[in-house]
Scaffold this active site. Sequence first.
Site, PDB file in Angstrom:
ATOM      1  N   LYS A  44      28.511  13.056  36.446  1.00 15.72           N
ATOM      2  CA  LYS A  44      29.590  12.948  37.420  1.00 15.72           C
ATOM      3  C   LYS A  44      29.807  11.484  37.809  1.00 15.72           C
ATOM      4  O   LYS A  44      30.117  10.673  36.959  1.00 15.72           O
ATOM      5  CB  LYS A  44      29.273  13.870  38.595  1.00 15.72           C
ATOM      6  CG  LYS A  44      28.899  15.301  38.161  1.00 15.72           C
ATOM      7  CD  LYS A  44      30.029  15.984  37.464  1.00 15.72           C
ATOM      8  CE  LYS A  44      29.784  17.312  36.792  1.00 15.72           C
ATOM      9  NZ  LYS A  44      28.507  17.899  36.676  1.00 15.72           N
ATOM     10  N   TYR A  64      26.298  24.557  43.176  1.00 15.44           N
ATOM     11  CA  TYR A  64      26.967  24.659  41.878  1.00 15.44           C
ATOM     12  C   TYR A  64      26.616  26.009  41.229  1.00 15.44           C
ATOM     13  O   TYR A  64      25.457  26.428  41.258  1.00 15.44           O
ATOM     14  CB  TYR A  64      26.522  23.480  40.996  1.00 15.44           C
ATOM     15  CG  TYR A  64      26.953  23.616  39.562  1.00 15.44           C
ATOM     16  CD1 TYR A  64      28.290  23.818  39.234  1.00 15.44           C
ATOM     17  CD2 TYR A  64      26.024  23.567  38.529  1.00 15.44           C
ATOM     18  CE1 TYR A  64      28.690  23.967  37.919  1.00 15.44           C
ATOM     19  CE2 TYR A  64      26.423  23.707  37.204  1.00 15.44           C
ATOM     20  CZ  TYR A  64      27.753  23.915  36.912  1.00 15.44           C
ATOM     21  OH  TYR A  64      28.149  24.064  35.607  1.00 15.44           O
ATOM     22  N   ARG A  75      10.698  10.845  22.813  1.00 13.94           N
ATOM     23  CA  ARG A  75      10.750  11.927  23.814  1.00 13.94           C
ATOM     24  C   ARG A  75       9.948  11.502  25.042  1.00 13.94           C
ATOM     25  O   ARG A  75      10.332  11.759  26.177  1.00 13.94           O
ATOM     26  CB  ARG A  75      10.219  13.247  23.238  1.00 13.94           C
ATOM     27  CG  ARG A  75      10.032  14.303  24.333  1.00 13.94           C
ATOM     28  CD  ARG A  75       9.938  15.751  23.848  1.00 13.94           C
ATOM     29  NE  ARG A  75       9.280  15.924  22.584  1.00 13.94           N
ATOM     30  CZ  ARG A  75       7.948  15.828  22.381  1.00 13.94           C
ATOM     31  NH1 ARG A  75       7.135  15.546  23.394  1.00 13.94           N
ATOM     32  NH2 ARG A  75       7.442  16.006  21.187  1.00 13.94           N
ATOM     33  N   ASP A 134      20.214  17.702  45.866  1.00  8.32           N
ATOM     34  CA  ASP A 134      21.127  17.399  44.769  1.00  8.32           C
ATOM     35  C   ASP A 134      22.200  16.479  45.353  1.00  8.32           C
ATOM     36  O   ASP A 134      23.055  16.918  46.125  1.00  8.32           O
ATOM     37  CB  ASP A 134      21.718  18.709  44.236  1.00  8.32           C
ATOM     38  CG  ASP A 134      22.687  18.498  43.078  1.00  8.32           C
ATOM     39  OD1 ASP A 134      23.233  17.384  42.950  1.00  8.32           O
ATOM     40  OD2 ASP A 134      22.908  19.462  42.326  1.00  8.32           O
TER      41      ASP A 134
HETATM   42  O1  P1T Z   1      26.615  19.770  34.199  1.00  8.57           O
HETATM   43  P1  P1T Z   1      25.265  19.204  34.441  1.00  8.57           P
HETATM   44  O2  P1T Z   1      25.141  17.745  34.160  1.00  8.57           O
HETATM   45  O3  P1T Z   1      24.167  20.010  33.801  1.00  8.57           O
HETATM   46  O4  P1T Z   1      25.006  19.289  36.031  1.00  8.57           O
HETATM   47  C1  P1T Z   1      24.932  20.489  36.721  1.00  8.57           C
HETATM   48  C2  P1T Z   1      25.311  20.269  38.159  1.00  8.57           C
HETATM   49  C3  P1T Z   1      24.320  20.115  39.105  1.00  8.57           C
HETATM   50  N1  P1T Z   1      24.608  19.891  40.406  1.00  8.57           N
HETATM   51  C4  P1T Z   1      25.877  19.803  40.834  1.00  8.57           C
HETATM   52  C5  P1T Z   1      26.152  19.569  42.283  1.00  8.57           C
HETATM   53  C6  P1T Z   1      26.926  19.945  39.923  1.00  8.57           C
HETATM   54  O5  P1T Z   1      28.176  19.857  40.387  1.00  8.57           O
HETATM   55  C7  P1T Z   1      26.649  20.202  38.557  1.00  8.57           C
HETATM   56  C8  P1T Z   1      27.729  20.403  37.566  1.00  8.57           C
HETATM   57  N2  P1T Z   1      28.965  20.734  38.130  1.00  8.57           N
HETATM   58  C9  P1T Z   1      30.125  20.962  37.450  1.00  8.57           C
HETATM   59  C10 P1T Z   1      30.223  20.932  36.117  1.00  8.57           C
HETATM   60  C11 P1T Z   1      31.282  21.272  38.297  1.00  8.57           C
HETATM   61  O6  P1T Z   1      32.436  21.201  37.823  1.00  8.57           O
HETATM   62  O7  P1T Z   1      31.078  21.567  39.489  1.00  8.57           O
END
Ligand code: P1T
Length: 392
Positions: free
Chosen positions: A204, A107, A55, A179
Amino acid sequence: MNLSSPSDSIQFETRAIHVGQEPDAATGAVITPIYQTSTYAQSAVGEHRGYDYSRTDNPTRTALQECLASLESGRFGLAFASGMAAISTLLLFFKKGDHIVVADDVYGGTYRLFQRVFTEFGMEFTFVDMTNAAATRAAIRPNTRLLWLETPTNPLLKIIDIAEISALAHEKHILVGVDNTFATPYLQRPLELGADLVMHSTTKYLGGHSDVVGGAIVTSDAPLYERLKFLQNAAGAVPSPFDCWLVLRGLKTLALRMERHSENALRLAQWLERHPQVKRVIYPGLVSHPQHALARLQMVSPRGAPLYGGMISFIAQGGKSAAEKIACATKLFILAESLGGVESLIEVPAAMTHMSVANSPLAVDAGLVRLSAGVEHVYDLMADLDQALESV
Ligand code: P1T
């Protein structure tokens, strides 16, 4: 050769493949091993080789963290179990009574975390259009500790001037977090523009193959890093070694993929803009985009060319029902949440990724369709969208 310093003269593409990823000292393995272990043998009580519990630290994660830091031109990287885990851990840096100014298009899960979780702990959030510097300045209060933004924003693809926002925040000793999920460091390096920290959903483009969920934070601010590193271990939202390895593998081809995602998206956006079934196309690479001039300057690849990424939003003639029909009618574009993989995806944000902003000031037009342009042949993607648009 020490490849872990961002000031190294080697180029982005080379750093993506080598930084933090020297051949394995024990075996010569060229690819960083998946150190699938929870714990590490100690030679005496409290004496170990830098790793005592996974961890806290894991060698596969260390490799990923070093590589991510280098790509974002930062000194320190931290990997998390998801993008939301990264943001949640960052918010633990703040306390009751602290105020955060947030861009008014983010998001849906980010909005939900701020408004429905951290407000419960006494933190305050104001959402503002950060393409407007005066409005952003006006939203700052004496207790403001952080300005939080995405650029391009999800899903409206607004472009926010990172240097301008950073300058106005720093006048008041406020941190700026970006972000950078949509742009990736191949197109935009917020730390070079003045931001204090960069965050990613590595799910992503960085992972790039829709097979892993992960998150990351990069900073060059040593005290901020020390506290976040403490919180990474204390809160424990860490990624598995295998997930770190998948993101590391994705990073190796990030530059190649972002070139093709951006090329395909620009051609699709230009084509969609001429399509009779489409009312409006939003893509930062289009001259019609309100912040196109800023995008040209801010979203520049390490090769010096403006590139605008793989995300496109458009409003179909016929609103909500047309949008939903189109999203169901594509065959190559898969109807799914998420983005940034090699395969093209289509979704309707108001009913999918941004459900949690419904009935809020951030609510998204129900007729908006969001595309994640993959790296398939662009003619096949056009033909697929054309038959879907014509079917409505
Ligand atoms: O899904 P996760 O890895 O927890 O990430 C969240 C997140 C944070 N910031 C941005 C700009 C994002 O697009 C996302 C996740 N977005 C999607 C799942 C989506 O389809 O837009």
